[in-house]
Design an enzyme around this catalytic site. Structure first.
Site, PDB file in Angstrom:
ATOM      1  N   GLU A 353       1.504  -1.112   7.355  1.00 33.14           N
ATOM      2  CA  GLU A 353       2.162  -2.422   7.424  1.00 33.14           C
ATOM      3  C   GLU A 353       2.065  -3.058   6.042  1.00 33.14           C
ATOM      4  O   GLU A 353       1.441  -4.092   5.835  1.00 33.14           O
ATOM      5  CB  GLU A 353       1.485  -3.304   8.477  1.00 33.14           C
ATOM      6  N   HIS A 378       3.168  -0.239  13.428  1.00 34.01           N
ATOM      7  CA  HIS A 378       4.113  -0.659  12.387  1.00 34.01           C
ATOM      8  C   HIS A 378       4.633   0.532  11.594  1.00 34.01           C
ATOM      9  O   HIS A 378       5.824   0.823  11.609  1.00 34.01           O
ATOM     10  CB  HIS A 378       3.524  -1.722  11.464  1.00 34.01           C
TER      11      HIS A 378
END
Length: 504
Positions: A353, A378
């Site tokens: 992320e 993510h």
């Protein structure tokens, strides 16, 4: 698909011959059509064989999407805070709200319920006190005047404050503003950098903490969260949860085991009341800023909770701003503990992320896979790591893609440029989730499905793409094989009903 991977497709052979001859051949329309079909078959849902009803629904959806693309203001190209009303009024969004979306596999416990519910419900209860910091607010429920809190004003009973306030709506709106990032102002000006937005983002959790950790509110909040996702046609949740210490009005506190058991009891009650809801599983989390000794203790507790609550405890993860925290490798001794002791503890690591490249944080993607993560939270950086990307594909480690979160937290501006667009073009294992919808001014899962369907997919994604994403959310969940089979059967019935009601 396996055949495509084992031997060159005819269209690829034609293209290769074209290159080998120096591009001297005249392009054949049939070759071109074959290439287009091949690419289409490789995308998420490209192998789905659509029924007649699904084809009719697909034609309707593609017409809607064409209209959307031709709009002067294209929502996926805009910041979500500016695009929300446009999305809300979109025919595609309204259809996606009705669609059975399977499960939400990346969701945080204190940000799943609409903040208006939290203010209107929790803060209007008796014995709710508020104090004001230089940046935000704090809450506590107490039967007597609470002890002073460092760096906060004196505690004021909210009931008394409202009695003295001429416009309680303004007060409530002000409180809500401390519980969400959503703003009517220019979001790029309000949140100019990742440091700023993450600082305020984490402050919203602190503001909500005293409200949600009060035992009566905690129980109602959890049930309300399930209700809101159920209303958005989500049938299963996997929640990242810090499993906080919960308190009563008299100051008595309850440990993580109590919190987990309470979640389990409420989940079972919700399923009993809604038989077409599959349930909830909890991924216990720790902040990626704690020291190694503390992490060792937390992992040991996680192993115990996983043993004691096998029906609801799914595994373990680290949370917080990745660029502002410690890398996974820093905690390698603690994270190696389950394997060293021969004790099962699945991992579901947030990783990638980040927009950083070549840093220790950027290596979290590889380290997450080395630690045998079940999914990648993510995975925004995955396309920059070809080895990790191939590993993720080969071993079916799905990427939990949260489009709105990635945009609001300043990883990408235009969602058409999100790395997941490339992942979906080659049917990489992905699931769509909403991360912290309440804090982003969203609700359930439909907004993120809209951004993925319209933004990532463009005019190429179709009903098969949506169907595959929903199936993925069950396939890559932490449910047992038997539970997955049952959930898929339940989802299929709802999907067929959705298609028959909307294919016209």
């Amino acid at each position: 698909m396996a055949a495509l991977l084992q031997r060159p497709h005819a269209a690829v052979l034609c293209l290769s011959i074209l290159y080998l001859t120096g591009g001297m051949s005249i392009p054949d329309p049939k070759q071109r059509e074959a290439l287009i079909k091949q690419e289409s078959s490789m995308q998420t849902g490209g192998q789905q064989v659509l029924t007649d009803a699904e084809q009719r629904l697909n034609a309707r959806l593609l017409k809607m999407k064409q209209d959307e693309v031709e709009r002067e203001e294209f929502p996926p190209a805009m910041h979500f805070f500016k695009a929300r009303e446009l999305i809300r009024n979109s025919p595609i969004f309204k259809l996606l709200q009705k669609m059975p979306k399977g499960g939400a596999l990346h969701l945080h416990d204190f940000s799943m319920v609409d903040v208006e519910w939290l203010v209107k419900n929790a803060t209007y209860r008796p014995h709710c006190y508020i104090c004001f910091t230089s940046r935000s607010v704090r809450f506590i429920f107490s039967s007597q005047q609470p002890k002073p809190l460092t760096n906060c004003s004196s505690w004021t009973l909210l009931e008394s404050l409202r009695a003295k306030t001429v416009n309680t709506t303004d007060l409530d709106n002000s409180i809500m503003g401390n519980l969400t990032l959503f703003t009517d102002k220019d979001p790029e000006a309000v949140y100019p950098t990742q440091t700023v937005v993450w600082s305020i983002f984490e402050e919203t959790f602190q503001a909500a903490y005293g409200l949600v950790t009060y035992a009566p509110v905690f129980k109602d909040y959890f049930y309300q969260g399930l209700s809101q996702f159920y209303m958005d046609n989500v049938m299963y949740l996997e929640l990242r949860a810090i499993l906080p210490e919960i308190y009563d009005l008299d100051g008595r506190t309850y440990d993580r085991a109590w919190t987990l058991k309470t979640c389990q009891d409420i989940s079972r009650q919700f399923v009993a009341n809604h038989p077409d809801f599959v349930g909830v599983r909890i991924i216990f989390t720790a902040k990626r800023t704690i020291n190694t000794n503390t992490m060792l203790k937390v992992v040991e507790e996680a192993m115990k909770l996983y043993r004691d609550f096998p029906d609801i405890m799914a595994g373990f993860d680290l949370v917080g701003w990745e660029d502002g925290g410690r890398p996974l490798w820093y905690y390698r001794d603690a994270l190696s503990l389950p394997v060293a002791r021969g004790v099962p503890l699945p991992f579901f690591f947030h990783a990638g992320e980040t927009n950083s490249q070549g840093t220790e944080i950027d290596q979290n993607i590889l380290d997450a896979l080395l630690f045998n993560t079940s999914r990648i939270g993510h995975g925004f950086a995955l396309t920059r790591h070809p080895v990790a990307k191939e590993w993720s594909r080969k071993y079916g480690v799905a990427v939990e893609v949260c489009p709105i979160s990635n945009q609001v937290l300043k990883l990408v501006k235009d969602l058409r440029n999100h790395p997941a667009a490339a992942l979906m073009s080659e049917n990489h294992p992905v699931v769509i989730s909403s991360d912290d919808p309440a804090i982003f001014g969203a609700f359930g899962l439909s907004y993120d499905f809209y951004e993925a369907f319209v933004g990532f997919g463009g005019m190429r994604s179709h009903v098969g793409s949506l169907k595959q994403l929903a199936i993925n959310s069950i396939r890559y969940s932490s449910l047992t094989p038997e539970q997955k089979e049952k959930a898929l059967s339940l989802w299929q019935r709802r999907w067929d009903k959705f298609v028959s009601e909307n294919a016209f």
